[in-house]
Design a protein around this motif. Structure first.
Motif, PDB file in Angstrom:
ATOM      1  N   THR A  90      69.346 -48.208 -53.804  1.00  0.00           N
ATOM      2  CA  THR A  90      68.502 -48.110 -52.622  1.00  0.00           C
ATOM      3  C   THR A  90      67.652 -46.856 -52.728  1.00  0.00           C
ATOM      4  OG1 THR A  90      70.053 -49.302 -51.189  1.00  0.00           O
ATOM      5  CG2 THR A  90      68.431 -47.879 -50.114  1.00  0.00           C
ATOM      6  N   LEU A  91      66.331 -47.029 -52.703  1.00  0.00           N
ATOM      7  CA  LEU A  91      65.396 -45.910 -52.742  1.00  0.00           C
ATOM      8  C   LEU A  91      64.964 -45.597 -51.310  1.00  0.00           C
ATOM      9  CD1 LEU A  91      63.100 -47.026 -55.714  1.00  0.00           C
ATOM     10  CD2 LEU A  91      65.307 -45.819 -55.789  1.00  0.00           C
ATOM     11  N   GLU A  92      65.165 -44.376 -50.891  1.00  0.00           N
ATOM     12  CA  GLU A  92      64.793 -43.999 -49.532  1.00  0.00           C
ATOM     13  C   GLU A  92      63.282 -44.046 -49.356  1.00  0.00           C
ATOM     14  OE1 GLU A  92      66.691 -40.497 -47.883  1.00  0.00           O
ATOM     15  OE2 GLU A  92      68.244 -40.626 -49.426  1.00  0.00           O
ATOM     16  N   ALA A  93      62.849 -44.240 -48.107  1.00  0.00           N
ATOM     17  CA  ALA A  93      61.423 -44.325 -47.794  1.00  0.00           C
ATOM     18  C   ALA A  93      60.706 -43.059 -48.248  1.00  0.00           C
ATOM     19  CB  ALA A  93      61.229 -44.518 -46.285  1.00  0.00           C
ATOM     20  N   GLY A  94      59.565 -43.247 -48.932  1.00  0.00           N
ATOM     21  CA  GLY A  94      58.727 -42.124 -49.299  1.00  0.00           C
ATOM     22  C   GLY A  94      59.358 -41.144 -50.252  1.00  0.00           C
ATOM     23  N   LYS A  95      60.164 -41.632 -51.211  1.00  0.00           N
ATOM     24  CA  LYS A  95      60.788 -40.730 -52.174  1.00  0.00           C
ATOM     25  C   LYS A  95      60.633 -41.269 -53.594  1.00  0.00           C
ATOM     26  CE  LYS A  95      64.206 -38.139 -49.515  1.00  0.00           C
ATOM     27  NZ  LYS A  95      65.620 -37.691 -49.456  1.00  0.00           N
ATOM     28  N   PHE A  96      60.637 -40.325 -54.540  1.00  0.00           N
ATOM     29  CA  PHE A  96      60.724 -40.710 -55.941  1.00  0.00           C
ATOM     30  C   PHE A  96      62.006 -40.152 -56.525  1.00  0.00           C
ATOM     31  CE2 PHE A  96      58.506 -36.620 -56.155  1.00  0.00           C
ATOM     32  CZ  PHE A  96      59.144 -35.973 -57.198  1.00  0.00           C
ATOM     33  N   TYR A  97      62.528 -40.848 -57.526  1.00  0.00           N
ATOM     34  CA  TYR A  97      63.779 -40.481 -58.178  1.00  0.00           C
ATOM     35  C   TYR A  97      63.560 -40.446 -59.690  1.00  0.00           C
ATOM     36  CZ  TYR A  97      65.830 -41.887 -53.701  1.00  0.00           C
ATOM     37  OH  TYR A  97      66.150 -42.014 -52.372  1.00  0.00           O
ATOM     38  N   SER A  98      64.214 -39.535 -60.371  1.00  0.00           N
ATOM     39  CA  SER A  98      64.055 -39.420 -61.810  1.00  0.00           C
ATOM     40  C   SER A  98      65.405 -39.180 -62.463  1.00  0.00           C
ATOM     41  CB  SER A  98      63.099 -38.266 -62.149  1.00  0.00           C
ATOM     42  OG  SER A  98      62.933 -38.141 -63.541  1.00  0.00           O
TER      43      SER A  98
END
Length: 272
Positions: A90-98
């Motif tokens: 699950t990717l939170e609203a307005g976020k990027f993950y690396s």
């Protein structure tokens, strides 16, 4: 609710791991078509694997959610040889993950190459969510085998509506094979059936090698070296035996440093 809690707990655990980072992006309005975002895309080659001459390649993956609400995504690792693995995040609203080594730390696969399919899905399902607003980036990198620093090959995502989806040939350009560089060609078969692909290498120096066939299992990647030879710049023609969704790429890699570049196969005609 339990599934969503488990997904959030998984992300929290990943956050605590070395090689993971996240940050904020602008949230986009709820629209179905925004330039640069899509509900599904493909990284044609990813992995966590030993390379030649002391290199060790791994995939740094960035995933972005431009939507104004949390987005569940289904990550499918379409492994070379036909095996597959998947993971919900699950990717939170307005976020990027690396992630520095996504295939090893998130998918749980080591010493494997594979394509990575990313789809926004409705929570708790495998059904594509057409309102998803996802993007991403990948680079395959290795520490320099003979000194400090790193070498890498950058790979942008391919939107699923940009995949070749028939039996027409596609071309890969910009490759180089000589005393310094070697060339790999990879094919991703997204169809639910095994297919053969004919690979025809056209060279700028010397004699064209004989065409050869790559058999690709259903929903899998196959990557092979092209025949030995000093060819300088080359073009590669890839032709599927049967119609269906697929993609291909070429990768030229420096024999000493592991540095290189990737070129995606494209149709030689204008698409409607």
């Amino acid at each position: 609710m339990l599934k969503r809690t488990a997904v959030i707990m998984l992300l929290a655990a990943l956050t605590a791991m070395a090689g993971f980072a996240q940050g904020r992006v602008d949230i986009q309005p709820e629209v179905f078509s925004t330039e640069g975002v899509r509900d599904a895309f493909l990284f044609p080659v990813t992995g966590s694997v030993e390379g030649a001459n002391g290199t060790r390649f791994r995939s740094e993956i960035t995933l972005v959610n431009f939507r104004a609400q949390d987005q569940e995504v289904l990550i499918e690792f379409l492994e070379q040889g036909g095996a597959a693995a998947s993971q919900h995040l699950t990717l939170e609203a307005g976020k990027f993950y690396s992630w520095d080594d996504f295939v090893a730390t998130v998918i749980g696969r080591t010493e494997r190459l594979g394509a990575l399919r990313v789809r926004g899905v409705y929570a708790g399902t495998t059904v594509t969510d057409p309102a998803a607003q996802l993007n991403g980036f990948s680079r395959i990198w290795t520490p320099q085998p003979n000194g400090p620093g790193t070498s890498s090959l950058s790979i942008s995502p391919i939107a699923e509506n940009d995949l070749t989806n028939g039996d027409m040939a596609a071309w890969i350009f910009g490759m180089r094979q000589d005393e310094q560089y070697r060339v790999n060609v990879g094919i991703v078969n997204l169809a639910n059936y095994e297919r053969n692909f004919t690979v025809d290498v056209r060279v700028s120096s010397g004699t064209d090698p004989a065409p050869f066939t790559i058999k690709v299992p259903a929903r899998a990647l196959e990557q092979v070296r092209i025949p030995e030879g000093t060819f300088r710049t080359i073009g590669i023609r890839v032709t599927p035996e049967l119609a269906g969704a697929w993609s291909a790429y070429g990768a030229s890699v420096d024999n000493q440093s592991g540095d290189g570049w990737v070129s995606k196969a494209q149709y030689p005609i204008r698409q409607p």
